[in-house]
Scaffold this motif. Structure first.
Motif, PDB file in Angstrom:
ATOM      1  N   SER A 257     -19.091  15.644  19.457  1.00 16.60           N
ATOM      2  CA  SER A 257     -19.566  14.392  18.857  1.00 16.60           C
ATOM      3  C   SER A 257     -21.076  14.197  19.010  1.00 16.60           C
ATOM      4  N   ASN A 258     -21.693  14.914  19.959  1.00 16.82           N
ATOM      5  CA  ASN A 258     -23.145  14.710  20.131  1.00 16.82           C
ATOM      6  C   ASN A 258     -23.975  15.861  19.561  1.00 16.82           C
ATOM      7  N   VAL A 259     -23.329  16.817  18.893  1.00 21.95           N
ATOM      8  CA  VAL A 259     -24.062  17.960  18.340  1.00 21.95           C
ATOM      9  C   VAL A 259     -24.098  17.867  16.815  1.00 21.95           C
ATOM     10  N   THR A 260     -25.282  18.065  16.250  1.00 24.24           N
ATOM     11  CA  THR A 260     -25.415  18.157  14.791  1.00 24.24           C
ATOM     12  C   THR A 260     -26.167  19.442  14.473  1.00 24.24           C
ATOM     13  N   VAL A 261     -25.684  20.168  13.504  1.00 24.29           N
ATOM     14  CA  VAL A 261     -26.359  21.387  13.060  1.00 24.29           C
ATOM     15  C   VAL A 261     -27.140  21.062  11.786  1.00 24.29           C
TER      16      VAL A 261
END
Ligand SMILES: [Zn+2]
Length: 426
Positions: A257-261
């Motif tokens: 939920s805290n990672v965006t690519v």
């Protein structure tokens, strides 16, 4: 400021199809979205059922002031490009030059419908000022290339102290440049500092095939273990730019939920870096966004281009036209980027959301035949930045039909040209 947009075709990533709506905004937020009543009052914008209103694009990875470096060192491998052409010129940058380049980039972004951008660069206080003066939303970080001191980290923390949350438009992240420019132990320190200060982090991640092998790391420290052991996964928002050389079988790892690519298809193609395993990440529900990267490796700051490349690239390379649905690509370019930069309340056209939106002219030849279901296909495959009628950030119109409301276009271009001359003079 209050305004009402009537008879507009509203689409956002939370809807299964577009709808004909009236949208009212007040104090920078969407106040109401309701079915169009057909009636238009004095002062209302009338979309006449031929104007789309969608969330503004979020350019989730870039280096805005590199607009001054466009065209330098074309067609070189990444490391040669950086070491021989880009870094020596960047060493001459000062605050005024960065401001001039950022203003130029903001012109280009607003005119193409970008309402929020990510930036990792130097003299970031000047970037924050440029953004606030223009009224555009941004997620900013001071690029940290480790030089043996805490100077750059401290600058980044000062940037956060001075600008984080400013006018609700600026979010500050820490910006450790990449694992190959920040030693592992220092990456731990940066991650710890981000967690302690409640800040997100943006960094370049697995952009080229060889970079991981060049690192002096224990053999069993895989990229995924690196993220775990560095503490980077503990920060509030982690924005990983590129992820080209991520193992597709490990795509699930990134679905946190805290990672965006942030996918940068054109920059990856232009620098010959490769093709990111985005279909696998999409299938695993990884939070995905789209960015242009800097203008020296793209060379446009135009999210329409980026969306089209993101969609077409995978279909062609994988020989599978079912990959990368246009609605998913559009969701990446809007909602996904806003989440990645920590703007929780952006990226949708819904009551209570920030009024960051663009109006698109559907009364142009290439849109004939659109309907509520097929609108994303028309936008992604047929549309272009020339279709932008209006760019609105936090309820304020910043660009309308070729005119910038907060920037003097001619003065910005003249200053940029002067800056470019200073920067590239031998
Ligand atoms: Zn970059």
């Amino acid at each position: 400021m209050a305004a009402t947009f009537r008879n507009v075709v509203v689409w956002d990533a939370s809807r299964s199809a577009a709808e004909l709506c009236d949208v009212s905004i007040e104090n920078g937020m969407v106040k109401a979205v309701s079915q169009a009543e057909g009636e238009v009052k004095n002062g209302d914008f009338d979309g006449k059922g031929k104007t789309a209103l969608i969330p503004g694009f979020v350019n989730a990875h870039g280096h805005a002031a590199m607009s001054l470096l466009r065209g330098l060192g074309e067609e070189l491998p990444l490391m040669d490009w950086l070491e021989k052409r880009i870094w020596p010129v960047e060493a001459r940058l000062d605050g005024d030059l960065v401001r001039a380049g950022t203003d130029l980039a903001i012109l280009e972004m607003l005119a193409s419908g970008t309402t929020c951008f990510a930036d990792m660069y130097f003299f970031m206080d000047r970037v924050a000022e440029a953004s606030l003066d223009a009224g555009i939303r941004c997620g900013l970080s001071r690029g940290i290339i480790y030089d043996g001191s805490d100077g750059k980290l401290n600058e980044n923390l000062t940037l956060a102290k001075d600008f984080n949350g400013e006018k609700g438009l600026v979010n500050i992240q820490l910006g450790p440049h990449a694992p190959y420019t920040v030693p592992f132990d220092y990456m731990k320190k940066v991650a710890g500092s981000a967690a302690e200060n409640g800040l997100g982090v943006q960094l370049h991640w697995l952009e080229t095939e060889s970079e991981w092998q060049l690192l002096d790391l224990p053999r069993d420290l895989t990229p995924e273990k690196y993220l775990e052991e560095s503490g980077l996964l503990e920060v509030s928002n982690l924005l990983l730019a590129h992820c080209v050389w991520t193992d597709p079988e490990r795509a699930e790892f990134y679905a946190r939920s805290n990672v965006t690519v942030a996918h940068n298809p054109k920059s990856n193609l232009k620098l010959g870096s490769g093709v990111a395993p985005v279909p696998e990440m999409l299938a695993m529900k990884v939070r995905l966004a789209i960015g242009t990267d800097g203008a020296a490796s793209n060379n446009r700051l135009d999210m329409w281009d980026e969306m089209r490349f993101a969609a077409l690239l995978q279909k062609g390379v994988r020989r599978d036209p079912t990959l990368m649905a246009a609605k998913d690509v559009l969701a990446m370019a809007t909602y996904g980027g806003a989440q990645g930069l920590g703007f929780k309340n952006c990226g949708h056209i819904r009551e209570g959301c920030n009024a960051d939106m663009i109006l698109i002219d559907l009364d142009r030849p290439h849109y004939m035949g659109w309907d509520f279901e097929s609108l994303p296909w028309y936008i992604v495959y047929a549309g272009s930045s020339e279709d932008i009628l209006m760019t609105v950030v936090a309820g304020k119109t910043l660009y309308e039909r070729g005119e910038f409301k907060t920037l003097d276009e001619e003065a910005v271009k003249a200053r940029a040209l002067e800056a470019r001359k200073r920067l590239t003079a031998a």
